[in-house]
Design a protein around this motif. Structure first.
Motif, PDB file in Angstrom:
ATOM      1  N   UNK A 126      35.819  39.780  50.666  1.00  0.00           N
ATOM      2  CA  UNK A 126      34.685  40.387  50.764  1.00  0.00           C
ATOM      3  C   UNK A 126      34.849  41.882  51.509  1.00  0.00           C
ATOM      4  N   UNK A 127      35.958  41.863  52.087  1.00  0.00           N
ATOM      5  CA  UNK A 127      36.496  43.279  52.544  1.00  0.00           C
ATOM      6  C   UNK A 127      37.318  43.667  51.541  1.00  0.00           C
ATOM      7  N   UNK A 128      38.364  43.001  51.296  1.00  0.00           N
ATOM      8  CA  UNK A 128      39.574  43.729  50.208  1.00  0.00           C
ATOM      9  C   UNK A 128      39.203  43.849  48.748  1.00  0.00           C
ATOM     10  N   UNK A 129      38.238  43.358  48.493  1.00  0.00           N
ATOM     11  CA  UNK A 129      37.841  43.501  47.065  1.00  0.00           C
ATOM     12  C   UNK A 129      37.495  44.624  46.703  1.00  0.00           C
ATOM     13  N   UNK A 130      37.074  45.538  47.639  1.00  0.00           N
ATOM     14  CA  UNK A 130      36.627  46.957  47.409  1.00  0.00           C
ATOM     15  C   UNK A 130      37.760  47.886  46.767  1.00  0.00           C
ATOM     16  N   UNK A 131      39.113  47.675  47.444  1.00  0.00           N
ATOM     17  CA  UNK A 131      40.272  48.194  46.954  1.00  0.00           C
ATOM     18  C   UNK A 131      40.718  47.839  45.561  1.00  0.00           C
ATOM     19  N   UNK A 132      40.423  46.504  45.200  1.00  0.00           N
ATOM     20  CA  UNK A 132      40.557  46.335  43.862  1.00  0.00           C
ATOM     21  C   UNK A 132      39.743  47.258  42.771  1.00  0.00           C
ATOM     22  N   UNK A 133      38.434  47.465  43.141  1.00  0.00           N
ATOM     23  CA  UNK A 133      37.718  48.065  42.472  1.00  0.00           C
ATOM     24  C   UNK A 133      38.185  49.870  42.209  1.00  0.00           C
ATOM     25  N   UNK A 134      38.784  50.286  43.653  1.00  0.00           N
ATOM     26  CA  UNK A 134      39.352  51.340  43.504  1.00  0.00           C
ATOM     27  C   UNK A 134      40.515  51.300  42.425  1.00  0.00           C
ATOM     28  N   UNK A 135      41.323  50.443  42.391  1.00  0.00           N
ATOM     29  CA  UNK A 135      42.521  50.327  41.447  1.00  0.00           C
ATOM     30  C   UNK A 135      42.040  50.454  40.080  1.00  0.00           C
ATOM     31  N   UNK A 136      41.007  49.643  39.613  1.00  0.00           N
ATOM     32  CA  UNK A 136      40.679  49.623  38.247  1.00  0.00           C
ATOM     33  C   UNK A 136      39.697  50.835  37.763  1.00  0.00           C
ATOM     34  N   UNK A 137      38.949  51.498  38.689  1.00  0.00           N
ATOM     35  CA  UNK A 137      38.237  52.574  38.323  1.00  0.00           C
ATOM     36  C   UNK A 137      38.909  53.760  37.378  1.00  0.00           C
ATOM     37  N   UNK A 138      40.191  54.192  38.125  1.00  0.00           N
ATOM     38  CA  UNK A 138      40.781  55.295  37.472  1.00  0.00           C
ATOM     39  C   UNK A 138      41.305  55.133  35.988  1.00  0.00           C
ATOM     40  N   UNK A 139      41.631  53.686  35.861  1.00  0.00           N
ATOM     41  CA  UNK A 139      42.302  53.330  34.504  1.00  0.00           C
ATOM     42  C   UNK A 139      41.233  53.867  33.491  1.00  0.00           C
ATOM     43  N   UNK A 159      25.420  57.700  40.884  1.00  0.00           N
ATOM     44  CA  UNK A 159      24.200  57.125  40.898  1.00  0.00           C
ATOM     45  C   UNK A 159      24.641  55.663  40.992  1.00  0.00           C
ATOM     46  N   UNK A 160      25.539  55.027  40.235  1.00  0.00           N
ATOM     47  CA  UNK A 160      25.913  53.630  40.280  1.00  0.00           C
ATOM     48  C   UNK A 160      26.524  53.270  41.610  1.00  0.00           C
ATOM     49  N   UNK A 161      27.295  54.309  42.406  1.00  0.00           N
ATOM     50  CA  UNK A 161      27.664  54.094  43.710  1.00  0.00           C
ATOM     51  C   UNK A 161      26.626  53.643  44.775  1.00  0.00           C
ATOM     52  N   UNK A 174      27.176  35.295  49.349  1.00  0.00           N
ATOM     53  CA  UNK A 174      28.592  35.683  49.694  1.00  0.00           C
ATOM     54  C   UNK A 174      29.025  35.842  48.341  1.00  0.00           C
ATOM     55  N   UNK A 175      28.933  35.489  47.300  1.00  0.00           N
ATOM     56  CA  UNK A 175      29.276  35.664  45.963  1.00  0.00           C
ATOM     57  C   UNK A 175      28.826  37.012  45.389  1.00  0.00           C
ATOM     58  N   UNK A 176      27.604  37.182  45.595  1.00  0.00           N
ATOM     59  CA  UNK A 176      26.825  38.230  45.210  1.00  0.00           C
ATOM     60  C   UNK A 176      27.187  39.511  45.871  1.00  0.00           C
ATOM     61  N   UNK A 177      27.639  39.285  47.054  1.00  0.00           N
ATOM     62  CA  UNK A 177      28.052  40.707  47.925  1.00  0.00           C
ATOM     63  C   UNK A 177      29.535  41.014  47.471  1.00  0.00           C
ATOM     64  N   UNK A 178      30.278  39.759  47.116  1.00  0.00           N
ATOM     65  CA  UNK A 178      31.627  40.295  46.574  1.00  0.00           C
ATOM     66  C   UNK A 178      31.758  40.999  45.163  1.00  0.00           C
ATOM     67  N   UNK A 179      30.803  40.391  44.487  1.00  0.00           N
ATOM     68  CA  UNK A 179      30.598  41.134  42.980  1.00  0.00           C
ATOM     69  C   UNK A 179      30.308  42.414  43.254  1.00  0.00           C
ATOM     70  N   UNK A 180      29.415  42.737  44.039  1.00  0.00           N
ATOM     71  CA  UNK A 180      28.753  44.425  44.055  1.00  0.00           C
ATOM     72  C   UNK A 180      29.720  45.015  44.849  1.00  0.00           C
ATOM     73  N   UNK A 181      30.605  44.420  45.838  1.00  0.00           N
ATOM     74  CA  UNK A 181      31.652  45.311  46.333  1.00  0.00           C
ATOM     75  C   UNK A 181      32.837  45.598  45.475  1.00  0.00           C
ATOM     76  N   UNK A 182      32.881  45.000  44.597  1.00  0.00           N
ATOM     77  CA  UNK A 182      34.018  45.455  43.326  1.00  0.00           C
ATOM     78  C   UNK A 182      33.342  46.375  42.516  1.00  0.00           C
ATOM     79  N   UNK A 183      32.379  46.290  42.147  1.00  0.00           N
ATOM     80  CA  UNK A 183      31.530  47.496  41.447  1.00  0.00           C
ATOM     81  C   UNK A 183      31.330  48.717  42.248  1.00  0.00           C
ATOM     82  N   UNK A 184      31.014  48.544  43.504  1.00  0.00           N
ATOM     83  CA  UNK A 184      31.013  49.721  44.274  1.00  0.00           C
ATOM     84  C   UNK A 184      32.201  50.387  44.493  1.00  0.00           C
ATOM     85  N   UNK A 185      33.247  49.579  44.528  1.00  0.00           N
ATOM     86  CA  UNK A 185      34.766  50.307  44.510  1.00  0.00           C
ATOM     87  C   UNK A 185      35.085  50.989  43.274  1.00  0.00           C
TER      88      UNK A 185
END
Length: 524
Positions: A126-139, A159-161, A174-185
Motif C-alpha cells: 500500500x506504500x510501495x505501489x506508488x513508486x511503481x506508478x512513478x516508474x510506469x508514468x514516464x514511459x 487533474x488526475x492526480x 485495501x484493494x481499492x486504496x492500492x489501485x488508486x495509489x498506483x494511479x496516483x503515482x
C-alpha cells in the motif's frame, strides 16, 4: 534571404511580416503571396529570429523563475507521497515504522487496523505501489510531451492526480486504496518526468545550473518533509486526512499551473504558429521547420520506445542512469532504516522520530546550493579554456570531489549509531550522505539536459524509470543487512561501494564526448 509574406487580420490591418522559408524548386524564383496561395509550393515556417519572444528561452527571467517554482511545487507535493518498499517481514509495527519516510506511511498502522488486516505484504504494498506508478508514468508521459507539448500533459495529469488522491482518501477497501495509489503515482510522475525538459526549454546551457538544482531538489526533499508532517497529521486526524491535505495543496498548485505554465516546447510552439499561419494565409501547404513529416502514430511509436532505446543502447545514458539509481536507492535505504535505528538505539518516540530526517534534508539543501552556485561557473570557465565549446561533460566534474561525502557519511552514520554516540553525530553523518547524493543526482540530470536537449524528456524518462525500479529494490536489503552485519559494517559496505562508483564519472569525463558523438550510439 528568406522571403516574407504579409497577411491581414480579420479586421484588415497589416501585421508584422512573418518569415516564410520557401523550399526552392524549378528555376529557384520565390513565388509571391498570390502565387503561393494558388499553387502547391511548400513553405517552411520558422521562428522570426533567434531572439523571437515566442521561444521560451527568450522569455523574461521573472516569468521563467515563476514557472520553475510552480513546477517545483507540484514535484514537491507528489514526492511527499514517494514510497519505499518493505524491508522486513517482522511485526507490522516494525515494518510500518521503517517505512515512515513517506508522508502517508506513518498512518499505515491505523489503516491496517481500520481494514482489519495484519498482512505484512499488503502493508508494504500500500506504500510501495506508488513508486511503481512513478516508474510506469514516464514511459508514456515523456513521449506524449514530445508530440503534444508539455503543458497539456501537465494539466491533464495534475487533474488526475487530485482526483486519485481524493479517491485514496475515500477508499473503502485495501484493494481499492492500492489501485488508486498506483494511479496516483502514475499521474504524479509527470512533474519529474517532464520537468527537466521544461528546464531545457527555458534556459540556455550556461544558465541551467541553478534551474536544474531548484527543480531536482524537490523530489528528494519531499520524502524528507513527508514523515515530519505525516507523522503528526495521521496521529492527530487519521490517515485519510493525509490524502485530503495533499489533495487541497495539489489543487492550489494545479490552478497555478493554468496561470503560470504555458507551453514551452519549441517544436509545439512552432507547430501552433504554423497552424495559425495556414488559416491566416489560407495556405494548407505551410509546414513547421521542426516538422519531421511523420504521422502522429509513427511519431508516437518512435517517441514511446526512445527512452527504452536510450537506456538499452546508449552507454552514457545507461551508465549514468545506473549511477543515479544506486545513489537514489542509497538515499531511500537510509529513509527506510533511519526510523528503526533512532527508535531502537536512541529511544526516540514515534511522534518525534520523523525529525531525524531533517539532517538528510539539510545535507541535500547544501548539495543543491553548492551545485547551483558552482555548476554554471565551472561550465563557462572550462569552455573558455577549450575554445568556447560548452561540453555537457563539464557538468560532471563536480561529482568527483563532492561524491566523497557519501562514503564518509555512511562511515560516520554507521559506526556512531552502532556505538550509541550522541544522537546528533549520526544525524550529521546522514547530512553528508544527503549532500553526496545531490552531488551525483543533480549533475546527472543537468548532463542529460545538455546532451539530449531536443529529447531531454526522453533521456530523463529513461533515467527516472531505472532510478525508480532500483530505488524500490535496494531498500529491500536494509534491515536484513543491518541484522547480519550490524550498523557499522553494514553502512561501511555501502560506503565502500560508493568509493568504487567514483571512477564512473571520471571515465565519462574522459571518454563521454567520444561515445556520445559516435554514430553507433546515436538515438533518434
Amino acid at each position: 534571404m528568406s522571403p516574407t509574406i504579409p497577411f491581414r487580420t480579420p479586421g484588415g490591418r497589416h501585421k508584422e511580416k512573418f518569415p516564410i522559408h520557401v523550399e526552392e524548386e524549378g528555376d529557384g524564383e520565390f513565388p509571391d503571396a498570390a502565387n503561393m496561395l494558388a499553387t502547391n509550393d511548400a513553405a517552411t515556417v520558422d521562428f522570426d529570429s533567434p531572439q523571437d519572444p515566442s521561444r521560451a528561452v527568450n522569455w523574461e527571467p521573472r516569468k521563467k523563475w515563476i514557472l520553475i517554482m510552480v513546477l517545483s511545487s507540484m514535484t514537491f507535493i507528489t514526492y511527499m507521497l514517494s514510497s519505499h518498499p518493505s524491508i522486513s517481514d517482522v511485526q507490522l509495527m516494525k515494518i510500518t515504522s521503517a517505512l515512515a519516510s513517506a508522508m502517508f506511511a506513518p498512518g499505515v498502522p491505523q489503516l491496517m487496523g481500520e481494514f482489519r488486516s495484519k498482512n505484512s505484504v499488503l502493508a508494504s504494498l500500500v506504500v510501495s505501489i506508488y513508486i511503481l506508478g512513478n516508474a510506469f508514468g514516464p514511459i508514456l508521459l515523456a513521449p506524449l510531451s514530445e508530440i503534444y507539448g508539455r503543458s497539456p500533459i501537465y494539466h491533464v495529469t495534475n487533474i488526475f492526480f487530485v482526483i486519485f488522491t481524493m479517491a485514496c482518501a475515500l477508499s473503502s477497501s485495501l484493494n481499492m486504496l492500492i489501485g488508486f495509489r498506483f494511479l496516483q503515482g502514475t499521474a504524479g510522475s509527470a512533474a519529474i518526468a517532464l520537468g527537466g525538459g521544461t528546464v531545457a526549454d527555458l534556459f540556455i546551457q550556461e544558465e541551467r545550473g541553478k534551474a536544474i538544482a531548484l527543480w531536482a531538489m524537490c523530489p528528494l526533499l519531499g520524502p524528507v518533509v513527508g514523515p515530519v508532517v505525516g507523522g503528526f497529521l495521521s496521529a492527530g486526524l487519521g490517515w485519510r486526512w493525509v490524502f485530503w491535505v495533499l489533495a487541497i495543496a495539489a489543487s492550489v498548485v494545479m490552478v497555478a499551473y493554468f496561470v503560470f505554465v504555458p507551453e514551452t516546447y519549441s517544436v509545439v510552439i512552432l507547430q501552433r504558429k504554423t497552424v495559425r499561419l495556414r488559416k491566416q494565409l489560407r495556405n494548407p501547404y505551410l509546414r513547421s521547420k521542426m516538422d519531421s513529416g511523420l504521422s502522429y502514430s509513427v511519431t508516437f511509436r518512435q517517441a514511446i520506445i526512445r527512452p527504452l532505446k536510450m537506456l538499452l543502447f546508449s552507454p552514457i545514458v545507461a551508465s549514468l542512469a545506473t549511477l543515479s539509481a544506486v545513489v537514489y536507492g542509497y538515499l531511500y535505504l537510509v529513509f527506510t532504516t533511519i526510523t528503526n535505528v533512532f527508535e531502537t538505539n536512541y529511544g526516540f518516540s514515534p511522534n518525534i522520530v520523523g525529525l531525524t530526517f531533517i539532517g538528510v534534508g539539510l545535507g541535500m539543501m547544501t548539495g543543491v546550493a553548492a551545485f547551483g552556485g558552482l555548476s554554471d561557473r565551472i561550465l563557462v570557465r572550462k569552455a573558455r579554456a577549450n575554445n568556447g565549446e560548452l561540453k555537457p561533460e563539464y557538468r560532471l566534474s563536480i561529482m568527483i570531489p563532492c561524491g566523497l561525502c557519501t562514503p564518509v557519511g555512511f562511515f560516520i552514520y554507521g559506526w556512531t549509531a552502532e556505538k550509541h554516540v550522541f544522537w546528533l553525530v549520526p544525524i550529521l553523518g546522514t547530512s553528508l550522505i544527503g549532500a553526496g547524493v545531490m552531488a551525483y543526482f543533480i549533475p546527472i540530470q543537468a548532463y542529460l539536459l545538455d546532451a539530449f536537449t531536443i529529447h531531454a524528456a526522453s533521456a530523463l524518462a529513461a533515467n527516472a524509470i531505472w532510478r525508480s525500479i532500483v530505488g524500490a529494490l535496494i531498500p529491500l536489503a536494509g534491515l536484513p543487512m543491518y541484522d547480519a552485519l550490524g550498523l557499522g559494517w553494514g553502512n561501511s559496505l555501502l560506503g565502500f561501494i560508493s568509493i568504487i562508483l567514483i571512477p564512473v564519472p571520471m571515465a565519462i569525463l574522459v571518454y563521454g564526448e567520444r561515445i556520445r558523438k559516435s554514430a553507433r550510439f546515436q538515438i533518434e
